[in-house]
Design an enzyme around this catalytic site. Structure first.
Site, PDB file in Angstrom:
ATOM      1  N   VAL A   1      -5.008 -14.184  -1.910  1.00 27.79           N
ATOM      2  CA  VAL A   1      -6.238 -14.918  -1.604  1.00 27.79           C
ATOM      3  C   VAL A   1      -6.312 -16.253  -2.345  1.00 27.79           C
ATOM      4  O   VAL A   1      -7.127 -17.109  -1.992  1.00 27.79           O
ATOM      5  CB  VAL A   1      -7.505 -14.092  -1.928  1.00 27.79           C
ATOM      6  CG1 VAL A   1      -7.595 -12.866  -1.042  1.00 27.79           C
ATOM      7  CG2 VAL A   1      -7.555 -13.715  -3.404  1.00 27.79           C
TER       8      VAL A   1
ATOM      9  N   PHE B   1      -0.152   4.105   0.773  1.00 26.23           N
ATOM     10  CA  PHE B   1      -0.651   5.045   1.766  1.00 26.23           C
ATOM     11  C   PHE B   1      -0.663   4.471   3.181  1.00 26.23           C
ATOM     12  O   PHE B   1      -0.549   5.207   4.150  1.00 26.23           O
ATOM     13  CB  PHE B   1      -2.064   5.494   1.389  1.00 26.23           C
ATOM     14  CG  PHE B   1      -2.127   6.279   0.108  1.00 26.23           C
ATOM     15  CD1 PHE B   1      -1.947   7.651   0.104  1.00 26.23           C
ATOM     16  CD2 PHE B   1      -2.344   5.636  -1.105  1.00 26.23           C
ATOM     17  CE1 PHE B   1      -1.996   8.382  -1.066  1.00 26.23           C
ATOM     18  CE2 PHE B   1      -2.401   6.355  -2.292  1.00 26.23           C
ATOM     19  CZ  PHE B   1      -2.218   7.732  -2.272  1.00 26.23           C
TER      20      PHE B   1
ATOM     21  N   VAL C   1     -15.976   6.588  -6.115  1.00 28.79           N
ATOM     22  CA  VAL C   1     -15.253   5.728  -5.190  1.00 28.79           C
ATOM     23  C   VAL C   1     -15.491   6.098  -3.725  1.00 28.79           C
ATOM     24  O   VAL C   1     -15.622   5.215  -2.868  1.00 28.79           O
ATOM     25  CB  VAL C   1     -13.742   5.724  -5.525  1.00 28.79           C
ATOM     26  CG1 VAL C   1     -13.138   7.111  -5.366  1.00 28.79           C
ATOM     27  CG2 VAL C   1     -13.010   4.699  -4.695  1.00 28.79           C
TER      28      VAL C   1
ATOM     29  N   LYS D   1     -17.703 -13.623 -10.535  1.00 25.64           N
ATOM     30  CA  LYS D   1     -18.271 -12.845  -9.437  1.00 25.64           C
ATOM     31  C   LYS D   1     -19.560 -13.493  -8.937  1.00 25.64           C
ATOM     32  O   LYS D   1     -19.811 -13.563  -7.726  1.00 25.64           O
ATOM     33  CB  LYS D   1     -18.535 -11.403  -9.882  1.00 25.64           C
ATOM     34  CG  LYS D   1     -17.310 -10.506  -9.885  1.00 25.64           C
ATOM     35  CD  LYS D   1     -16.792 -10.256  -8.472  1.00 25.64           C
ATOM     36  CE  LYS D   1     -15.751  -9.167  -8.424  1.00 25.64           C
ATOM     37  NZ  LYS D   1     -15.256  -8.907  -7.049  1.00 25.64           N
TER      38      LYS D   1
ATOM     39  N   TYR E   1     -15.363 -12.472 -15.973  1.00 25.08           N
ATOM     40  CA  TYR E   1     -15.401 -11.640 -14.774  1.00 25.08           C
ATOM     41  C   TYR E   1     -16.773 -11.722 -14.115  1.00 25.08           C
ATOM     42  O   TYR E   1     -16.901 -12.019 -12.914  1.00 25.08           O
ATOM     43  CB  TYR E   1     -15.057 -10.204 -15.131  1.00 25.08           C
ATOM     44  CG  TYR E   1     -15.251  -9.230 -13.989  1.00 25.08           C
ATOM     45  CD1 TYR E   1     -14.513  -9.361 -12.811  1.00 25.08           C
ATOM     46  CD2 TYR E   1     -16.159  -8.180 -14.087  1.00 25.08           C
ATOM     47  CE1 TYR E   1     -14.682  -8.466 -11.761  1.00 25.08           C
ATOM     48  CE2 TYR E   1     -16.332  -7.281 -13.042  1.00 25.08           C
ATOM     49  CZ  TYR E   1     -15.597  -7.440 -11.884  1.00 25.08           C
ATOM     50  OH  TYR E   1     -15.770  -6.552 -10.844  1.00 25.08           O
TER      51      TYR E   1
ATOM     52  N   SER F   1       0.852  -1.195   0.000  1.00 24.34           N
ATOM     53  CA  SER F   1       0.000   0.000   0.000  1.00 24.34           C
ATOM     54  C   SER F   1       0.879   1.234   0.000  1.00 24.34           C
ATOM     55  O   SER F   1       1.786   1.358   0.824  1.00 24.34           O
ATOM     56  CB  SER F   1      -0.907   0.010   1.233  1.00 24.34           C
ATOM     57  OG  SER F   1      -1.558   1.265   1.357  1.00 24.34           O
TER      58      SER F   1
END
Length: 327
Positions: free
Chosen positions: A46, A36, A197, A133, A129, A34
């Site tokens: 995962v 940030f 977002v 999902k 995709y 990350s």
């Protein structure tokens, strides 16, 4: 403590900022660092089995990890990350006694959906995709059904998510408009649902308070613009004429996209233009949502969100700051 899988990405970073500002304890689990919140990251994929001793027992899991681009290769990555990843997260939740999982799915599960499709819409994904999902949703539903009185599952299906620092399809459109290189394909009357977002992150945070059960919501920020109206609005924000000067018939645009597909296949290179992207650009993608019934109010109106994004990307100077790549 809340575990955010895929928390180093675009939505995860915004969510982490919200948690940090509100004082929530959180941990990012991601194979990527990350930019940030480096001190919050535990490196993991995962696709791998996750050990129960990996980190302190959290109160909830939020899964943002996904393979989502149109050009993912090999195609098996969709299943490995989206479906097998869901199984691994559910196994970890069982081992740690986690009773709340929030999963970001996608409106891609509906495929080329009729106008105004809501959460009860027909499932008809047109790509891997969307298919994976949907299959991941079933994995999470199975986990919740094992203890339905105590487990909470929130499934959020956002439409296309945009915002500052994102380098997806909306940014590419805005950049073409900003630099005078935009060409409208089709008549521009098709409407697009969008999601900012910050608002998506706010709803993820809001859904932490949902009670046991299965909660499924599309995420859309209204109103839905036509492509003509969106382009005209962005031009106005940039001080340009709102007139759209160049247009291509859909058939010609599709032919050009197919040509790029052929060249990509021969050269094994990726191009920003493809037949599927032309189809997606020209299609209506308008969804409805039951989110209003939860009492949630998006913190940023859509018109303001577009203005904030355009200003950040094309007016202010943020050239050396981190960006996120997605569709």
């Amino acid at each position: 403590m809340i575990a955010i899988f895929g928390g180093s990405g675009f939505i995860g970073t915004r969510l982490s900022f919200r948690f940090s500002q509100s004082g929530k304890l959180f941990q990012i689990i991601d194979k990527a660092p990350s930019g940030f919140f480096p001190e919050k990251v535990l490196s993991a994929d995962v696709r791998d089995s996750l050990s129960p001793s990996f980190f302190s027992i959290p109160t909830a899991f939020i899964n943002l990890a996904a393979e989502h681009r149109d050009d993912v290769r090999p195609l098996s990555l969709y299943d490995e990350v989206n479906v097998d990843g869901a199984r691994n997260i559910c196994d970890l939740a069982r081992a740690q006694g986690i009773e709340k999982i929030i999963f970001t799915s996608s409106v891609a599960v509906y495929g080329f959906a009729p106008l105004g499709t809501n959460e009860s819409g027909a499932i008809a994904p047109f790509n891997d995709y969307g298919r994976t999902k949907w299959e991941a949703e079933q994995v999470y539903k199975k986990w919740q059904a094992e203890d339905s009185q105590n487990r909470t599952l929130v499934i959020i299906r956002p439409t296309v998510v945009f915002g500052e620092r994102n380098r997806g399809n909306v940014f590419n459109l805005l950049r073409q408009i900003a630099f005078g290189k935009f060409v409208m394909v089709g008549d521009g009357l098709n409407r697009k649902s969008m999601a900012y977002v910050e608002n998506v992150a706010a709803f993820l945070e809001y859904s932490l308070d949902f009670k046991p059960g299965i909660h499924i919501y599309n995420y859309i920020d209204k109103p839905d613009f036509t492509m003509n109206a969106l382009v005209a609005h962005v031009n106005k924000l940039l001080g340009k004429s709102s007139e759209i000067k160049f247009r291509l018939p859909f058939s010609l645009g599709l032919m050009i996209g197919s040509g790029f597909d052929l060249v990509a296949k021969i050269t094994d290179k990726k191009f920003p233009i493809s037949a599927i992207r032309v189809k997606k650009f020209c299609a209506n993608s308008v969804y409805d949502s039951a989110i209003e019934s939860t009492g949630f109010i998006p913190p940023v109106p859509l018109m303001n969100a577009i203005e904030k994004t355009v200003r950040f990307e094309f007016v202010e100077d943020h050239k050396n700051e981190q960006v996120f790549y997605s569709e």
